[in-house]
Design a protein around this motif. Structure first.
Motif, mmCIF file in Angstrom:
data_model
loop_
_atom_site.group_PDB
_atom_site.id
_atom_site.type_symbol
_atom_site.label_atom_id
_atom_site.label_comp_id
_atom_site.label_asym_id
_atom_site.label_seq_id
_atom_site.Cartn_x
_atom_site.Cartn_y
_atom_site.Cartn_z
ATOM 1 N N GLY A 144 0.831 -1.260 0.254
ATOM 2 C CA GLY A 144 0.068 -0.017 -0.107
ATOM 3 C C GLY A 144 0.919 1.205 0.187
ATOM 4 N N ALA A 145 0.367 2.438 -0.493
ATOM 5 C CA ALA A 145 1.164 3.595 -0.589
ATOM 6 C C ALA A 145 0.570 4.736 -0.799
ATOM 7 N N ILE A 146 0.936 5.980 -0.314
ATOM 8 C CA ILE A 146 0.449 7.202 -0.860
ATOM 9 C C ILE A 146 1.645 8.149 -1.215
ATOM 10 N N SER A 147 1.382 8.475 -2.618
ATOM 11 C CA SER A 147 2.573 9.217 -3.264
ATOM 12 C C SER A 147 1.868 9.517 -4.687
ATOM 13 N N SER A 148 2.370 10.660 -5.237
ATOM 14 C CA SER A 148 2.184 10.915 -6.625
ATOM 15 C C SER A 148 2.413 9.958 -7.525
ATOM 16 N N GLN A 149 3.405 9.121 -7.187
ATOM 17 C CA GLN A 149 4.124 8.113 -8.212
ATOM 18 C C GLN A 149 3.479 6.492 -7.638
ATOM 19 N N VAL A 150 2.488 6.624 -6.944
ATOM 20 C CA VAL A 150 1.939 5.320 -6.498
ATOM 21 C C VAL A 150 1.708 4.459 -7.472
ATOM 22 N N ALA B 126 3.213 3.937 -10.517
ATOM 23 C CA ALA B 126 4.557 3.249 -11.016
ATOM 24 C C ALA B 126 4.857 2.208 -9.991
ATOM 25 N N TRP B 127 4.717 2.497 -8.950
ATOM 26 C CA TRP B 127 5.335 1.771 -7.625
ATOM 27 C C TRP B 127 4.492 0.537 -7.718
ATOM 28 N N LEU B 128 3.258 0.677 -7.767
ATOM 29 C CA LEU B 128 2.422 -0.766 -7.740
ATOM 30 C C LEU B 128 2.468 -1.547 -8.898
ATOM 31 N N ASP B 129 2.622 -1.092 -10.049
ATOM 32 C CA ASP B 129 2.823 -1.616 -11.105
ATOM 33 C C ASP B 129 3.940 -2.416 -11.235
ATOM 34 N N TRP B 130 5.140 -1.835 -10.599
ATOM 35 C CA TRP B 130 6.480 -2.437 -10.690
ATOM 36 C C TRP B 130 6.384 -3.684 -9.691
ATOM 37 N N LEU B 131 5.512 -3.385 -8.354
ATOM 38 C CA LEU B 131 5.573 -4.412 -7.345
ATOM 39 C C LEU B 131 4.483 -5.445 -7.665
ATOM 40 N N ALA B 132 3.728 -5.301 -8.232
ATOM 41 C CA ALA B 132 2.552 -6.317 -8.765
ATOM 42 C C ALA B 132 3.100 -7.686 -9.460
ATOM 43 N N PRO B 133 4.023 -7.683 -10.116
ATOM 44 C CA PRO B 133 4.734 -8.873 -10.801
ATOM 45 C C PRO B 133 5.544 -9.572 -9.709
ATOM 46 N N ASN C 129 18.129 -9.632 -7.649
ATOM 47 C CA ASN C 129 19.480 -9.107 -7.813
ATOM 48 C C ASN C 129 19.995 -9.606 -9.147
ATOM 49 N N SER C 130 19.131 -10.399 -9.937
ATOM 50 C CA SER C 130 19.551 -10.763 -11.209
ATOM 51 C C SER C 130 19.462 -9.851 -12.215
ATOM 52 N N LEU C 131 18.912 -8.470 -11.752
ATOM 53 C CA LEU C 131 18.313 -7.338 -12.477
ATOM 54 C C LEU C 131 19.217 -6.353 -12.196
ATOM 55 N N ILE C 132 19.215 -5.254 -13.297
ATOM 56 C CA ILE C 132 19.760 -3.927 -13.033
ATOM 57 C C ILE C 132 18.981 -3.040 -13.223
ATOM 58 N N MET C 133 18.675 -1.913 -12.473
ATOM 59 C CA MET C 133 18.063 -0.926 -12.357
ATOM 60 C C MET C 133 18.508 0.504 -12.860
ATOM 61 N N SER C 134 17.887 1.307 -13.557
ATOM 62 C CA SER C 134 18.417 2.718 -13.739
ATOM 63 C C SER C 134 18.770 3.287 -12.539
ATOM 64 N N PHE C 135 19.490 4.456 -12.453
ATOM 65 C CA PHE C 135 19.986 5.050 -11.168
ATOM 66 C C PHE C 135 20.307 6.279 -11.615
ATOM 67 N N PRO C 136 19.744 7.155 -10.709
ATOM 68 C CA PRO C 136 18.844 7.311 -9.503
ATOM 69 C C PRO C 136 17.433 7.438 -9.636
ATOM 70 N N THR C 137 16.661 6.534 -9.620
ATOM 71 C CA THR C 137 15.298 6.530 -9.777
ATOM 72 C C THR C 137 14.502 6.040 -8.495
ATOM 73 N N GLN C 138 13.152 6.225 -8.533
ATOM 74 C CA GLN C 138 12.574 5.527 -7.536
ATOM 75 C C GLN C 138 12.227 4.211 -7.561
ATOM 76 N N THR C 139 12.214 3.567 -8.902
ATOM 77 C CA THR C 139 12.197 2.104 -8.993
ATOM 78 C C THR C 139 13.599 1.630 -8.560
ATOM 79 N N TYR C 140 14.550 2.055 -8.624
ATOM 80 C CA TYR C 140 15.759 1.605 -8.130
ATOM 81 C C TYR C 140 15.710 1.329 -6.495
ATOM 82 N N MET C 141 15.173 2.712 -6.211
ATOM 83 C CA MET C 141 15.113 2.605 -4.436
ATOM 84 C C MET C 141 14.067 1.445 -3.916
ATOM 85 N N LEU C 142 13.032 1.220 -4.726
ATOM 86 C CA LEU C 142 12.192 0.036 -4.544
ATOM 87 C C LEU C 142 12.801 -1.394 -4.572
#
Length: 369
Positions: free
Chosen positions: A318-324, A326-333, A345-358
């Protein structure tokens, strides 16, 4: 509004052209199901192998004196100018979303809500953030109030409740819910079971008449009735018509958002469910805006809750944010595929982004193998 009308006009003409290019005929008129293979439209009958009912829902209207003076979401979204003082009956998703627009534009909003708080299906802590923000913008909330009438008075429209509370505004939005468009389309004559909750279907989305399917808001199910849910069901129905012996429908976890400003969302197991069963779920609440401010657009009141089962798989968020969204779409899978820390850990995310922090936050909490 000019942008909205231009955009929608493009969708309407574009969709019609796309259907035609695919060999799909559009018949305009009121349809009625005559039998398991026949639909009539304004006196003309059409024979078919299968029928799919997707008639959706419309605005509800409180059955009170003056109900003809209230407007619904369709009318609100077609206004050329926002009202100076909007009175909203119902603090559910539609009422809160539309109020968010009006308040941001500097207009006054007054709520009358029958329940003791808004957005009952969403985390109370996050909802309170929205309420506090609305009140700081000039909104007034009247909870546990049953509206009894709407009447024209000098200065606008007066809304009254059963206990005598009143407010006068220039636009009254009835946001008390939706009514299914299932009347007079032939269901009763065919024995297709339906109620105010919707049309009953089996696990292949078929009604009690096997050649007739139903999809979207009109289906009697407890899953969120959302645009992507209806799309998912309709895609499934297309496959089932082509392969009737195929598998039953399986719904993945469904992100569910409220488009207030900021937005509230949840997916999978909810915060309330996790708190009710602490022996079954582990709840990790993160003051995201304060901890990740350097990558979070200075949105200090944003928060994220992650919910794990006893094996440390992610099962909800659950979350509250203007970006929620994108967060939940990323967490759903991550939830649906039961991903582990090793998978992340087999993936590499772009940095610095919110999805990287997730990604980095979640990898430290998930099941390791």
């Amino acid at each position: 509004m000019a942008h909205k009308r231009k955009t929608l006009a493009g969708f309407q003409t574009g969709a019609a052209a796309m259907f035609k290019s695919l060999g799909i005929d559009i018949i305009y008129g009121r349809g009625r199901i005559e039998d398991e293979h026949t639909v009539s439209v304004d006196g003309q009958t059409y024979s078919t192998k299968n029928i799919v009912i997707g008639t959706g829902a419309r605005n509800a209207k409180l059955n009170i004196p003056g109900k003809e003076l209230t407007k619904g979401s369709t009318e609100f979204l077609d206004l050329d100018r926002l009202p100076e003082h909007m009175i909203v009956i119902g603090a559910g998703v539609i009422g809160m979303e539309f109020a968010s627009m009006a308040l941001l534009a500097g207009k006054k909003v007054t709520f009358f809500e029958y329940a003791d708080r808004p957005l009952l299906a969403y985390p109370e802590k996050y909802v309170q953030v929205i309420v506090d923000k609305f009140e700081s913008q000039g909104a007034a909330f009247h909870f546990e109030q049953a509206v009894s009438s709407v009447e024209e008075v000098e200065g606008g429209l007066r809304v009254s409740t059963k206990d005598g509370t009143r407010a006068v505004g220039d636009f009254v939005l009835d946001a008390t819910g939706r009514v299914l468009n299932i009347e007079n389309i032939g269901l009763e004559e065919l024995g297709i079971e339906a109620s105010p909750r919707g049309i009953k279907v089996d696990n292949h989305m078929r009604t009690s008449v096997p050649t007739i399917y139903a999809s979207g808001d009109i289906v009697d199910k407890t899953i969120p009735k959302l645009t992507p849910t209806a799309e998912f069901e309709s895609n499934y129905i297309g496959r089932d018509i082509l392969n009737p012996q195929g598998p039953e429908i399986h719904y993945p976890v469904i992100p569910n958002l409220v488009f207030t400003l900021p937005r509230i969302g949840q997916v999978g197991v909810t915060i309330a469910q996790a708190k009710a069963k602490p022996d079954k779920y582990k709840l990790v609440e993160i003051p995201w805006g304060k901890q990740k401010d350097w990558v979070n657009n200075h949105e200090l009141d944003s928060e994220l809750a992650l919910i794990f089962d006893n094996e440390s798989y992610l099962v909800g968020a659950g979350a509250i944010s203007s970006q929620v969204g994108a967060w939940l779409d990323w967490l759903a899978p991550v939830i649906e595929k039961r991903m582990t820390a090793k998978d992340l850990n087999s993936l590499i995310m772009s940095f610095p982004t919110q999805t990287y922090m997730l990604w980095s936050t979640l990898a430290a909490l998930l099941k390791t193998e």
